[in-house]
Write a protein that holds these residues in place. Sequence first.
Motif, mmCIF file in Angstrom:
data_model
loop_
_atom_site.group_PDB
_atom_site.id
_atom_site.type_symbol
_atom_site.label_atom_id
_atom_site.label_comp_id
_atom_site.label_asym_id
_atom_site.label_seq_id
_atom_site.Cartn_x
_atom_site.Cartn_y
_atom_site.Cartn_z
ATOM 1 N N SER A 18 0.955 -1.440 0.383
ATOM 2 C CA SER A 18 0.420 0.140 0.111
ATOM 3 C C SER A 18 0.864 0.965 0.036
ATOM 4 O O SER A 18 -0.145 2.638 -0.108
ATOM 5 N N ALA A 19 2.334 1.262 -0.031
ATOM 6 C CA ALA A 19 3.266 2.267 -0.075
ATOM 7 C C ALA A 19 3.291 3.010 -1.598
ATOM 8 O O ALA A 19 3.381 3.719 -1.444
ATOM 9 N N PHE A 20 2.483 1.971 -2.379
ATOM 10 C CA PHE A 20 3.059 2.491 -4.142
ATOM 11 C C PHE A 20 1.979 2.712 -4.364
ATOM 12 O O PHE A 20 0.941 3.228 -5.758
ATOM 13 N N LYS A 21 0.442 2.086 -3.756
ATOM 14 C CA LYS A 21 -0.741 1.880 -4.156
ATOM 15 C C LYS A 21 -2.139 1.663 -3.142
ATOM 16 O O LYS A 21 -1.812 1.627 -2.228
ATOM 17 N N PRO A 22 -3.061 2.346 -3.618
ATOM 18 C CA PRO A 22 -4.353 2.266 -3.068
ATOM 19 C C PRO A 22 -4.238 0.330 -2.714
ATOM 20 O O PRO A 22 -4.107 -0.660 -2.901
ATOM 21 N N LYS A 23 -5.455 0.012 -1.385
ATOM 22 C CA LYS A 23 -5.180 -1.632 -1.352
ATOM 23 C C LYS A 23 -6.195 -1.854 -1.449
ATOM 24 O O LYS A 23 -5.870 -3.440 -2.183
ATOM 25 N N PRO A 24 -7.250 -1.692 -2.015
ATOM 26 C CA PRO A 24 -8.474 -1.838 -3.237
ATOM 27 C C PRO A 24 -7.432 -2.813 -4.533
ATOM 28 O O PRO A 24 -8.027 -3.748 -5.008
ATOM 29 N N MET A 25 -6.405 -1.871 -5.321
ATOM 30 C CA MET A 25 -5.656 -1.879 -5.647
ATOM 31 C C MET A 25 -4.732 -3.245 -5.608
ATOM 32 O O MET A 25 -3.982 -3.347 -6.890
ATOM 33 N N ILE A 26 -4.728 -3.729 -4.858
ATOM 34 C CA ILE A 26 -3.339 -4.620 -4.514
ATOM 35 C C ILE A 26 -4.175 -5.442 -4.821
ATOM 36 O O ILE A 26 -5.508 -6.450 -5.625
ATOM 37 N N GLU A 27 -3.120 -6.700 -6.053
ATOM 38 C CA GLU A 27 -3.688 -7.628 -6.847
ATOM 39 C C GLU A 27 -3.573 -9.060 -6.128
ATOM 40 O O GLU A 27 -3.482 -9.087 -5.051
ATOM 41 N N ILE A 28 -4.892 -9.685 -6.630
ATOM 42 C CA ILE A 28 -5.367 -11.399 -7.019
ATOM 43 C C ILE A 28 -5.184 -11.554 -7.971
ATOM 44 O O ILE A 28 -5.867 -11.654 -8.410
ATOM 45 N N GLY A 29 -4.012 -13.034 -7.995
ATOM 46 C CA GLY A 29 -3.761 -13.324 -9.596
ATOM 47 C C GLY A 29 -4.017 -11.943 -11.083
ATOM 48 O O GLY A 29 -4.749 -12.610 -11.895
ATOM 49 N N GLU A 30 -3.288 -11.215 -10.186
ATOM 50 C CA GLU A 30 -2.950 -9.993 -11.624
ATOM 51 C C GLU A 30 -3.626 -9.092 -11.350
ATOM 52 O O GLU A 30 -4.052 -8.229 -12.545
ATOM 53 N N MET A 31 -5.014 -8.909 -11.004
ATOM 54 C CA MET A 31 -6.132 -8.063 -10.992
ATOM 55 C C MET A 31 -6.480 -7.280 -9.611
ATOM 56 O O MET A 31 -6.515 -8.640 -8.411
ATOM 57 N N PRO A 32 -6.864 -6.279 -9.452
ATOM 58 C CA PRO A 32 -6.366 -5.676 -8.148
ATOM 59 C C PRO A 32 -7.854 -6.590 -7.669
ATOM 60 O O PRO A 32 -8.688 -6.416 -7.993
ATOM 61 N N ILE A 33 -7.710 -6.445 -6.166
ATOM 62 C CA ILE A 33 -9.202 -7.110 -4.667
ATOM 63 C C ILE A 33 -10.398 -5.982 -5.418
ATOM 64 O O ILE A 33 -11.408 -6.894 -5.609
ATOM 65 N N LEU A 34 -10.925 -4.591 -5.885
ATOM 66 C CA LEU A 34 -11.740 -4.023 -6.530
ATOM 67 C C LEU A 34 -12.454 -4.458 -7.370
ATOM 68 O O LEU A 34 -12.705 -4.963 -7.743
ATOM 69 N N TRP A 35 -11.704 -5.440 -8.248
ATOM 70 C CA TRP A 35 -11.576 -5.264 -9.777
ATOM 71 C C TRP A 35 -12.725 -7.241 -9.239
ATOM 72 O O TRP A 35 -13.811 -7.454 -9.653
ATOM 73 N N HIS A 36 -12.314 -7.619 -8.295
ATOM 74 C CA HIS A 36 -12.899 -8.937 -7.871
ATOM 75 C C HIS A 36 -14.307 -8.788 -7.614
ATOM 76 O O HIS A 36 -15.273 -9.233 -7.511
ATOM 77 N N ILE A 37 -14.304 -7.778 -6.921
ATOM 78 C CA ILE A 37 -15.426 -7.052 -5.549
ATOM 79 C C ILE A 37 -16.347 -6.531 -7.263
ATOM 80 O O ILE A 37 -17.208 -6.980 -6.483
ATOM 81 N N MET A 38 -15.848 -5.896 -7.873
ATOM 82 C CA MET A 38 -16.661 -6.196 -8.917
ATOM 83 C C MET A 38 -17.428 -6.945 -9.572
ATOM 84 O O MET A 38 -18.328 -6.806 -9.860
ATOM 85 N N LYS A 39 -17.200 -7.396 -10.071
ATOM 86 C CA LYS A 39 -16.930 -9.060 -11.068
ATOM 87 C C LYS A 39 -17.629 -9.304 -10.048
ATOM 88 O O LYS A 39 -19.551 -10.497 -10.940
#
Length: 259
Positions: A18-39
């Motif tokens: 999170s020093a480099f990006k917002p936590k929701p943009m941390i990736e799970i399987g090369e996609m942000p966790i935010l993307w997973h939630i939206m899916k």
Amino acid sequence: MKAVILAGGFGTRISEESAFKPKPMIEIGEMPILWHIMKEYSAHGINEFVICAGYKQYVIKEWFADYFLHTADVTFDFTEGNKMIVHEKHIEPWKVTIVDTGLDTMTGGRVKRIQQYVGNEPFCLTYGDAVSDVDITALIEFHKSHGKCVTLTSVSLAQQKGVLDVNSDNTITAFREKDDEDGSLINGGYMVCNPGVFDYLEDDSTVFEQKPMRALAEAGELKSFYHDGFWQCMDTKREKDKLEELWASGKAPWKKWEG
């Protein structure tokens, strides 16, 4: 119905990334966790999102602006005027509004700031750092059935989240902070809110999980939708690794979409 996602915090407990990006943009399987939630929401027919951004909010905006670069094969043809060709692009059926809700704004203040984007209608609300296989369709139907202001998804896990006291008709009678001896139901996010919730939110300093939640519970306006399936937040590197392992196994419980 729109889904509002809280994505503006600092993520200090997973500071390795999170020093480099917002936590929701941390990736799970090369996609942000935010993307997973939206899916997850999209699998239940919810395709309009309002993202409450704050810390490094430009990272979220840039990621969506370059969505094709993240999800498709691309040819850069410098021989014909620096042309970009996107191959086999997959277009999500999404409308995404990213709102800069302030760097130091608390959760309730962030929700208050996006009132104009949801208008006078019910909306879904969740945190940008947890995935679940909760039945969002059933959650919304339950919310519509009881007519109260807010429904939240309750889960039974020993996490440092708000503790709920729930009576026999699923009304939440108390909302408080967790202590070391609790084994109670906790707030798992995945909420549905009527527009009346904005009356409980004051300003940027309002913490949604404190005064507003307690006031809603005292007024009998807070209902519990119990979920006994999978739910996992991503507060730490260990929890991120756990989600990565589940995704890599091909058996991620929260993946309810095709492809």
